[in-house]
Design a protein around this motif. Structure first.
Motif, PDB file in Angstrom:
ATOM      1  N   LYS A  14       7.706   5.557   2.018  1.00 56.39           N
ATOM      2  CA  LYS A  14       6.521   5.687   2.780  1.00 56.39           C
ATOM      3  C   LYS A  14       6.572   5.329   4.104  1.00 56.39           C
ATOM      4  O   LYS A  14       5.948   5.981   5.069  1.00 56.39           O
ATOM      5  CB  LYS A  14       5.501   4.729   1.915  1.00 56.39           C
ATOM      6  N   ALA A  15       7.324   4.042   4.229  1.00 63.47           N
ATOM      7  CA  ALA A  15       7.586   3.455   5.767  1.00 63.47           C
ATOM      8  C   ALA A  15       8.463   4.472   6.588  1.00 63.47           C
ATOM      9  O   ALA A  15       8.000   4.947   7.670  1.00 63.47           O
ATOM     10  CB  ALA A  15       8.155   2.386   5.570  1.00 63.47           C
ATOM     11  N   ARG A  16       9.307   4.900   5.915  1.00 57.13           N
ATOM     12  CA  ARG A  16      10.205   6.115   6.703  1.00 57.13           C
ATOM     13  C   ARG A  16       9.705   7.249   7.039  1.00 57.13           C
ATOM     14  O   ARG A  16       9.685   7.673   8.139  1.00 57.13           O
ATOM     15  CB  ARG A  16      11.506   6.655   5.622  1.00 57.13           C
ATOM     16  N   SER A 165       5.168  -2.792  -4.861  1.00 59.54           N
ATOM     17  CA  SER A 165       3.971  -1.942  -4.506  1.00 59.54           C
ATOM     18  C   SER A 165       2.732  -2.479  -5.117  1.00 59.54           C
ATOM     19  O   SER A 165       2.692  -2.923  -6.296  1.00 59.54           O
ATOM     20  CB  SER A 165       4.110  -0.579  -4.838  1.00 59.54           C
ATOM     21  N   ASN A 166       1.570  -2.334  -4.413  1.00 56.90           N
ATOM     22  CA  ASN A 166       0.071  -2.140  -5.071  1.00 56.90           C
ATOM     23  C   ASN A 166      -0.498  -1.170  -4.378  1.00 56.90           C
ATOM     24  O   ASN A 166      -0.258  -0.156  -3.957  1.00 56.90           O
ATOM     25  CB  ASN A 166      -0.345  -3.663  -4.987  1.00 56.90           C
ATOM     26  N   SER A 167      -1.798  -1.271  -4.623  1.00 53.62           N
ATOM     27  CA  SER A 167      -2.835  -0.174  -4.202  1.00 53.62           C
ATOM     28  C   SER A 167      -2.683   0.341  -2.855  1.00 53.62           C
ATOM     29  O   SER A 167      -3.181   1.443  -2.423  1.00 53.62           O
ATOM     30  CB  SER A 167      -4.221  -0.431  -4.568  1.00 53.62           C
ATOM     31  N   ASP A 168      -2.396  -0.768  -1.862  1.00 51.80           N
ATOM     32  CA  ASP A 168      -2.875  -0.619  -0.428  1.00 51.80           C
ATOM     33  C   ASP A 168      -1.248  -1.007   0.365  1.00 51.80           C
ATOM     34  O   ASP A 168      -1.356  -0.721   1.672  1.00 51.80           O
ATOM     35  CB  ASP A 168      -4.015  -0.915  -0.044  1.00 51.80           C
ATOM     36  N   LEU A 169      -0.356  -1.489  -0.214  1.00 52.68           N
ATOM     37  CA  LEU A 169       0.805  -1.838   0.474  1.00 52.68           C
ATOM     38  C   LEU A 169       2.112  -1.446  -0.146  1.00 52.68           C
ATOM     39  O   LEU A 169       2.190  -1.491  -1.408  1.00 52.68           O
ATOM     40  CB  LEU A 169       0.784  -3.254   1.006  1.00 52.68           C
ATOM     41  N   ILE A 170       3.257  -1.239   0.464  1.00 54.98           N
ATOM     42  CA  ILE A 170       4.570  -1.140  -0.309  1.00 54.98           C
ATOM     43  C   ILE A 170       5.470  -1.958   0.870  1.00 54.98           C
ATOM     44  O   ILE A 170       5.629  -1.478   2.126  1.00 54.98           O
ATOM     45  CB  ILE A 170       4.844   0.105  -0.315  1.00 54.98           C
ATOM     46  N   ALA A 171       6.248  -2.815  -0.043  1.00 54.25           N
ATOM     47  CA  ALA A 171       7.355  -3.567   0.934  1.00 54.25           C
ATOM     48  C   ALA A 171       8.641  -3.112   0.273  1.00 54.25           C
ATOM     49  O   ALA A 171       8.528  -3.239  -1.277  1.00 54.25           O
ATOM     50  CB  ALA A 171       7.077  -5.100   0.762  1.00 54.25           C
ATOM     51  N   ILE A 189      -1.697   0.463   3.819  1.00 51.77           N
ATOM     52  CA  ILE A 189      -3.036   1.376   4.060  1.00 51.77           C
ATOM     53  C   ILE A 189      -3.943   0.436   4.733  1.00 51.77           C
ATOM     54  O   ILE A 189      -4.701  -0.456   3.904  1.00 51.77           O
ATOM     55  CB  ILE A 189      -3.401   2.012   2.634  1.00 51.77           C
ATOM     56  N   VAL A 190      -4.715   0.889   5.906  1.00 50.86           N
ATOM     57  CA  VAL A 190      -5.599  -0.049   6.394  1.00 50.86           C
ATOM     58  C   VAL A 190      -6.971   0.727   6.123  1.00 50.86           C
ATOM     59  O   VAL A 190      -7.709  -0.002   5.739  1.00 50.86           O
ATOM     60  CB  VAL A 190      -5.418   0.115   8.215  1.00 50.86           C
ATOM     61  N   ASN A 191      -7.046   2.130   6.255  1.00 51.38           N
ATOM     62  CA  ASN A 191      -8.257   2.729   5.850  1.00 51.38           C
ATOM     63  C   ASN A 191      -7.846   3.945   5.225  1.00 51.38           C
ATOM     64  O   ASN A 191      -7.525   4.868   5.705  1.00 51.38           O
ATOM     65  CB  ASN A 191      -9.187   2.839   6.926  1.00 51.38           C
ATOM     66  N   SER A 195      -6.962   7.828   6.702  1.00 53.09           N
ATOM     67  CA  SER A 195      -5.589   7.849   6.455  1.00 53.09           C
ATOM     68  C   SER A 195      -4.927   6.898   7.457  1.00 53.09           C
ATOM     69  O   SER A 195      -3.841   7.093   7.713  1.00 53.09           O
ATOM     70  CB  SER A 195      -5.050   9.210   6.467  1.00 53.09           C
ATOM     71  N   THR A 196      -5.460   5.461   7.621  1.00 54.26           N
ATOM     72  CA  THR A 196      -5.092   4.714   8.821  1.00 54.26           C
ATOM     73  C   THR A 196      -3.999   3.817   8.088  1.00 54.26           C
ATOM     74  O   THR A 196      -4.367   3.272   7.074  1.00 54.26           O
ATOM     75  CB  THR A 196      -6.147   3.914   9.318  1.00 54.26           C
ATOM     76  N   ALA A 197      -2.948   3.909   8.631  1.00 52.15           N
ATOM     77  CA  ALA A 197      -1.693   3.100   8.160  1.00 52.15           C
ATOM     78  C   ALA A 197      -0.872   2.518   9.082  1.00 52.15           C
ATOM     79  O   ALA A 197      -0.863   3.073  10.320  1.00 52.15           O
ATOM     80  CB  ALA A 197      -0.952   3.925   7.106  1.00 52.15           C
ATOM     81  N   VAL A 198      -0.209   1.425   8.819  1.00 55.25           N
ATOM     82  CA  VAL A 198       0.737   0.804   9.764  1.00 55.25           C
ATOM     83  C   VAL A 198       1.968   0.592   9.159  1.00 55.25           C
ATOM     84  O   VAL A 198       2.016   0.549   7.752  1.00 55.25           O
ATOM     85  CB  VAL A 198       0.200  -0.531  10.114  1.00 55.25           C
TER      86      VAL A 198
END
Length: 276
Positions: A14-16, A165-171, A189-191, A195-198
């Protein structure tokens, strides 16, 4: 989140994708057409300086068998045959490239609720054998990816990774290049509505003692238009805008600027994907 830990290649994916997918520094043009009989033909061309490269890929699906045939301007013929789920959770992939007679490879993938396994072997007298495995759940997964060259008797690749992983982040945390580099990534996932994500990726090389840091974000301006941007610690900043101007038809414009360059020169790439 999907069911099960997935394959090793999905650790940090997801980050890549957020940081690297769809960015182009070269001019690229892609057209994909779909026939009523299910044949998909994709033609693409890429201009790298004064060099122009082109290829045509044809994909045919028949029940659970998918065949991809690709021809490029260097007269290379690549074929991939995928057999999807001959048994529950199982996938078999056979690929080869002509005229390279040593390119033949067979890969078997298996997905389970608590494991994901992929193994491949080259179709040569002294093949390279690759194995990757992941155990865990869709929330926490631990895996490894190794390759062994039977001709030299050496391991050519030895990686390991951990993902949370959880519902809004993956490390994720991975050790690559036989332990020479450590990579960590974070996707948030911010919103979900816009589809806002960092995302951020940090890589440390033990042999050179150098760090590479890449930070990126994406945001949907509207349901059909997505904006992405990234920057790294070497001073390179990139941005792209992608618009779906008709169903399955995308226009992508991307650019890159080296902020540390003396003349502040910029490289701009254009990618047009048409999928009517």
């Amino acid at each position: 989140m999907g069911k099960g830990p997935g394959l090793y290649t999905e650790i940090g994916k997801k980050a890549r994708d957020l940081l690297y997918k769809d960015y182009q520094s070269d001019q690229k043009f892609t057209i994909t057409t779909y026939s009523p009989t299910g044949v998909i033909i994709t033609s693409s061309g890429t201009k790298k300086g004064q060099l122009f490269l082109a290829d045509v890929n044809t994909q045919l699906k028949n029940r659970n068998i998918t065949t991809d045939v690709k021809v490029d301007t260097n007269s290379n013929l690549s074929t991939t045959i995928t057999l999807d789920e001959p048994a529950p959770g199982l996938k078999t992939i056979f690929s080869f490239k002509l005229p390279d007679q040593r390119s033949g490879k067979v890969e078997v993938q298996y997905l389970h609720e608590y494991a994901g396994i992929s193994s491949s072997i080259g179709l040569t007298a002294n093949p390279v054998v690759n194995f990757s495995g992941v155990i865990g759940t869709n929330a926490l997964a631990l895996g490894t990816d190794v390759s062994f060259d039977t001709k030299s008797g050496n391991f050519t690749k030895c990686n390991a990774g951990l993902s949370f992983s959880n519902s809004d982040l993956i490390a994720s945390l991975t050790m690559n290049n036989k332990g020479d580099s450590l990579n960590t990534s974070y996707y948030h996932i911010v919103n979900a509505v816009t589809s806002t994500a960092v995302g951020v990726e940090v890589t440390h090389s033990f042999s050179t003692n150098e760090n590479t840091i890449t930070l990126g974000t994406q945001h949907a301006l509207d349901p059909l238009t997505t904006l992405k941007a990234r920057v790294n610690n070497t001073g390179k900043a990139s941005a792209l805008i992608q618009h779906q101007w008709r169903p399955k038809s995308f226009l992508t414009i991307s650019g890159e600027v080296d902020t540390k360059s003396i003349d502040k020169s910029a490289k701009v790439g254009l990618a047009l994907a048409l999928k009517p």
